[in-house]
Design a protein around this motif. Structure first.
Motif, PDB file in Angstrom:
ATOM      1  N   ILE A  82       5.212  -2.490   8.404  1.00  0.00           N
ATOM      2  CA  ILE A  82       4.065  -1.596   8.570  1.00  0.00           C
ATOM      3  C   ILE A  82       4.341  -0.724   9.775  1.00  0.00           C
ATOM      4  O   ILE A  82       4.309  -1.216  10.900  1.00  0.00           O
ATOM      5  CB  ILE A  82       2.754  -2.388   8.772  1.00  0.00           C
ATOM      6  N   VAL A 121       3.398  -1.094   4.064  1.00  0.00           N
ATOM      7  CA  VAL A 121       2.611   0.128   3.923  1.00  0.00           C
ATOM      8  C   VAL A 121       3.598   1.289   3.877  1.00  0.00           C
ATOM      9  O   VAL A 121       4.269   1.584   4.870  1.00  0.00           O
ATOM     10  CB  VAL A 121       1.606   0.299   5.085  1.00  0.00           C
ATOM     11  N   VAL A 157       0.859  -1.177   0.000  1.00  0.00           N
ATOM     12  CA  VAL A 157       0.000   0.000   0.000  1.00  0.00           C
ATOM     13  C   VAL A 157       0.900   1.233   0.000  1.00  0.00           C
ATOM     14  O   VAL A 157       1.778   1.357   0.850  1.00  0.00           O
ATOM     15  CB  VAL A 157      -0.936   0.015   1.234  1.00  0.00           C
TER      16      VAL A 157
END
Length: 190
Positions: A181, A167, A149
């Motif tokens: 993350i 992320v 992401v």
């Protein structure tokens, strides 16, 4: 004999029917303002505003990619994919401002790109608030693993590798390897 029939059928489907459907999709989206470069096969995709999307030459796209320009009509393009780019199945481009993906990049299945947020003020419900919007820039020869992401305002420099499931919330300098993350540097490319 049955195997020969299956082989002939497979060749007809894979070489001729898929190429015809790709040609037809390119023509259909071109009439709506989308540009798709030479030697780029266009599979079945979802798209909100075709004139917002430019796809370069020699790109390889898989099924189920969602090009979502999240907003009302405006001049485009806002989703720019340069030459020799691979984009895996199920990727989502949720863009209000802009995303640019550089040449020779690899975007694995399930990656998501979101260049905006909702507001967080207590004055009205969050779904009615516009948050900040900042473009996403992906350099040349970048590899994003499955389900990465990338959030608003991020610039990923040339030669970066981002591990699956990461992320990315901040800029990544050239030739680094990031994971986690939120994503953090774990190594350097040699």
């Amino acid at each position: 004999m049955a195997k020969l029939v299956q082989k002939v059928f497979f060749i007809l489907i894979s070489r001729y029917l898929y190429n015809f459907l790709s040609w037809f999709r390119k023509l259909w989206y071109h009439m709506q303002g989308m540009y798709v470069g030479h030697n780029t096969y266009l599979p079945s995709i979802k798209i909100t505003w075709p004139h917002q999307v430019v796809i370069g030459d020699n790109c390889s796209l898989e099924q189920g990619i969602y090009f979502k320009f999240d907003g009302i009509w405006k001049q485009g393009p806002s989703i720019i994919i340069k030459n020799n780019v691979f984009i895996g199945a199920g990727c989502e481009f949720n863009i209000r401002k802009e995303i640019v993906i550089g040449d020779n990049s690899l975007i694995a299945s399930g990656c998501k790109f979101i260049d905006h947020d909702h507001g967080t003020s207590l004055s009205s419900p969050m779904h009615k608030q516009q948050g900040p919007e900042k473009a996403i820039l992906i350099g040349n020869d970048v590899w994003l693993g499955c389900n990465v992401v990338v959030l608003k305002g991020v610039e990923i420099a040339d030669g970066v590798i981002v591990a699956a499931g990461a992320v990315v919330t901040k800029d990544i300098p050239p030739y680094e390897i990031w994971a986690g993350i939120p994503a953090k540097k774990i190594s350097q490319r040699n």
